[in-house]
Design a protein around this motif. Structure first.
Motif, PDB file in Angstrom:
ATOM      1  N   GLY B 147       0.846  -1.189   0.000  1.00  0.00           N
ATOM      2  CA  GLY B 147       0.000   0.000   0.000  1.00  0.00           C
ATOM      3  C   GLY B 147       0.878   1.233   0.000  1.00  0.00           C
ATOM      4  N   ALA B 148       0.267   2.407  -0.179  1.00  0.00           N
ATOM      5  CA  ALA B 148       0.995   3.689  -0.198  1.00  0.00           C
ATOM      6  C   ALA B 148       2.222   3.630  -1.102  1.00  0.00           C
ATOM      7  N   VAL B 149       2.042   2.999  -2.241  1.00  0.00           N
ATOM      8  CA  VAL B 149       3.138   2.847  -3.202  1.00  0.00           C
ATOM      9  C   VAL B 149       3.596   4.217  -3.715  1.00  0.00           C
ATOM     10  N   GLU B 150       2.629   5.160  -3.772  1.00  0.00           N
ATOM     11  CA  GLU B 150       2.905   6.446  -4.406  1.00  0.00           C
ATOM     12  C   GLU B 150       3.948   7.288  -3.663  1.00  0.00           C
ATOM     13  N   ILE B 151       4.248   6.949  -2.420  1.00  0.00           N
ATOM     14  CA  ILE B 151       5.248   7.757  -1.715  1.00  0.00           C
ATOM     15  C   ILE B 151       6.670   7.232  -1.933  1.00  0.00           C
ATOM     16  N   ALA B 152       6.784   6.053  -2.575  1.00  0.00           N
ATOM     17  CA  ALA B 152       8.095   5.408  -2.704  1.00  0.00           C
ATOM     18  C   ALA B 152       9.140   6.267  -3.434  1.00  0.00           C
ATOM     19  N   PRO B 153       8.808   6.925  -4.559  1.00  0.00           N
ATOM     20  CA  PRO B 153       9.834   7.736  -5.233  1.00  0.00           C
ATOM     21  C   PRO B 153      10.313   8.902  -4.357  1.00  0.00           C
ATOM     22  N   ARG B 154       9.365   9.564  -3.696  1.00  0.00           N
ATOM     23  CA  ARG B 154       9.732  10.727  -2.904  1.00  0.00           C
ATOM     24  C   ARG B 154      10.663  10.336  -1.754  1.00  0.00           C
TER      25      ARG B 154
END
Lengths: 365, 215
Positions: B147-154
């Motif tokens: 979950g919360a994959v979208e924070i991985a790059p940041r």
């Protein structure tokens, strides 16, 4: 596998063996290790990805037995040229993702009929599989598919991507089908093939649609008549989305299932092309049943206990007398064990006198 | 086994998330109203032959594959990720989304082909992701998150992500840019292969009705 479970396997295997013997199949044993190249040649890339490989001392790649049909085909090419009916009951090992099946070792019983006439051999394979399952009390049904029909329709509509088509058919996915072809007639014919299940008349409907399956219609009609003579046609259906994992099937394929089991308990089909690949110009059809799934399907079946087992105990200084007793009992076909006496309350005690522990009565054989 | 009872259907639905309510509404319009209580995993419906099993959407293909449930509704992306053999009987046309490759807006990467070899890609869909990059001929290291994959790059965990996007709002909020589509997904009616055969009439009737009612 503990003794209770092993006993269940032995009973099921015993019944299967008896039926196979009655139908004239000779049992063979294949090797646990085989040359990987040979198995890959027979079963195809997809299947061989999932078998265990090990290296021989000289660096050649070997594989652990993952299925038996390819091994039997090869055996026929070298050792058993004149045999028409062979069978096996054995374990196989495959790497399967733990999510799909918890066990990597599994037990199979299978039969291969080599050189038979197409319809009589295919009907025999289906009827024999059902009779084996009947013998252990599993009322199963069979779905028939046909690689021949799929191949002809591919030719008819100029479809080349077999892998894509097979994937779409096997999951009845219209989306997947659209990726393979946009021809509206092809879509209609394959949609019919994927969504309908019934008897031999289904092939006729698809044949009418595609206009190229005359021979297959005749084959399925004859097959049904033969299955009727075997008394099992009411349990056999046509579902042309039935596709087997092995590459070697080139014509009829079938899957065997029973209500309540989420997975097929067996399957098989015709693999003439593989025989030719091994340099034998003959026909071949066969099937395998999963013994593990049969045991599971039988669920809480009472497998009985070894009630005829007698326990014999001896008191200090009487071992030789006790050995003489158990030898004589075993000679008469009785099943017994011998142990030192540690205060047990049931069985036979050999001491100054020999008596039944429960009743105190003298024991004589 | 749950679905042994002849003629009875166990229908697996997501126990939460964006597909649950539309799935329940669709069934209700087909005359199958859920009679359960929140949190009950197995519930009756107004159709005495149909029970509803509420489990995680990601697990639905597993329950259906093993025949614990006969039918299920879950996303096409999820079915593809598990790789399990189930029948996909209908596209129910709700829960539409795309599985996309996204990178940080500041990365300057405009296409998946520009992602450097050896990059880390975070996702909840490791199998689909690996197959996608294999096809492109780019070797990447997939990192599986729940979950919360979208924070991985940041956070510097990954160069790119493969994640679902229906409106693009989440990506935007996290200053990510979608640079490629891996697949389109929507809710699918899936069926256990043996149930399809042993309960053919009932399964066919439900499939027909749900297909008619799908927008």
């Amino acid at each position: 596998m503990g003794p209770e479970e092993a006993r269940a396997y032995l009973l099921v295997e015993g019944r299967f063996r008896e039926i196979l013997r009655k139908w004239g199949y000779k049992e063979v044993r294949t090797s646990t290790l085989d040359y990987f190249d040979i198995i890959r040649g027979g079963a195809g890339e997809g299947f061989t990805d999932s078998i265990f490989k090990v290296q021989d001392y000289d660096g050649r790649l070997l594989s652990l037995r993952g299925e038996v049909t390819t091994q039997i085909a090869r055996m026929l090419a070298s050792k058993a040229k004149d045999e028409g009916r062979l069978c096996y009951i054995t374990n196989c090992i495959r790497y399967l993702e733990s999510r799909n099946l918890s066990l990597r070792e599994y037990w199979q019983a299978g039969a291969e009929l080599i050189g038979g006439e197409r319809i009589s051999a295919d009907a025999e394979a289906v009827a024999l599989a059902l009779e084996m399952l009947d013998s252990v009390g599993i009322r199963a049904s069979v779905d028939l598919g046909s690689m021949g029909v799929i191949r002809k329709l591919m030719e008819r509509y100029g479809i080349r991507d077999y892998k894509g088509l097979a994937g779409a058919i096997a999951s009845k996915s219209i989306d997947g089908l659209r990726k393979v072809t946009s021809d509206s007639e092809a879509l209609e014919a394959f949609t019919l093939l994927m969504t309908k299940r019934g008897g031999a008349e289904l092939i006729e409907r698809i044949s009418d649609e595609a206009g190229c399956l005359k021979e297959e219609c005749e084959y399925f009609r004859s097959l049904y008549r033969a299955l009727e003579a075997y008394g099992c046609s009411s349990r056999v259906f046509v579902d042309l989305s039935t596709i087997r994992e092995m590459d070697y099937y080139n014509d009829l394929v079938f899957e065997i299932f029973t209500p309540g089991m989420g997975l097929p308990i067996g399957g098989g089909g015709r693999y003439d092309a593989m025989m030719k690949g091994f340099g034998i110009d003959t026909t071949a059809t066969g099937f395998a049943l999963s013994i593990d799934l049969c045991i599971k399907a039988l669920g809480g079946a009472d497998w009985g206990k070894n009630n005829d087992m007698l326990r014999v105990y001896y008191q200090d200084g009487h071992l030789e007398k006790a050995i003489a007793l158990v030898r004589s009992m075993r000679g008469k076909g009785k099943c017994c064990t011998l142990d030192a006496y540690r205060g047990e309350r049931s069985g036979i005690l050999v001491g100054e006198r020999t008596f039944i522990l429960e009743s105190g009565e003298e024991y004589g054989i | 086994m749950g679905s042994d009872r002849q003629g009875r259907i166990i229908f697996a639905l997501p126990n939460k998330g964006r597909m649950r309510d539309p799935a329940l509404r669709l069934l209700e319009s087909a005359g199958i109203r859920w009679l359960g209580e929140e949190r009950a995993y197995l519930s009756k419906t107004t159709d005495p032959d149909i029970d509803i099993l509420s489990v995680r959407a990601a697990d639905i293909p597993v329950y259906v594959y093993y025949g614990i449930a006969d039918l299920g509704i879950t996303g096409r992306d999820i079915v593809a990720e598990t790789g399990l053999e189930v029948y996909e009987l209908a596209d129910l046309r709700f829960g539409s989304c795309d599985l996309v490759v996204a990178v940080s807006g500041e990365s300057g990467i405009k296409s998946p082909l520009e992602i450097p070899h050896g990059s880390k890609v975070a996702t909840e869909f490791p199998h689909i992701t690996k197959a996608y990059f294999d096809e492109l001929g780019i070797q990447v290291e997939t990192i599986t998150l729940k979950g919360a994959v979208e924070i991985a790059p940041r956070l510097g965990l990954a160069t790119a992500i493969v994640d679902i996007s229906s409106t693009g709002a989440t990506l935007e909020k996290n200053r990510l840019a979608a640079i490629g589509k891996v697949m389109s997904s929507s809710a699918r009616l899936i069926c256990n292969k043996i149930s399809y055969k042993t309960k053919y009439d009932k399964v066919e009737a439900i499939t027909r009705k749900l297909k008619e009612l799908s927008p």
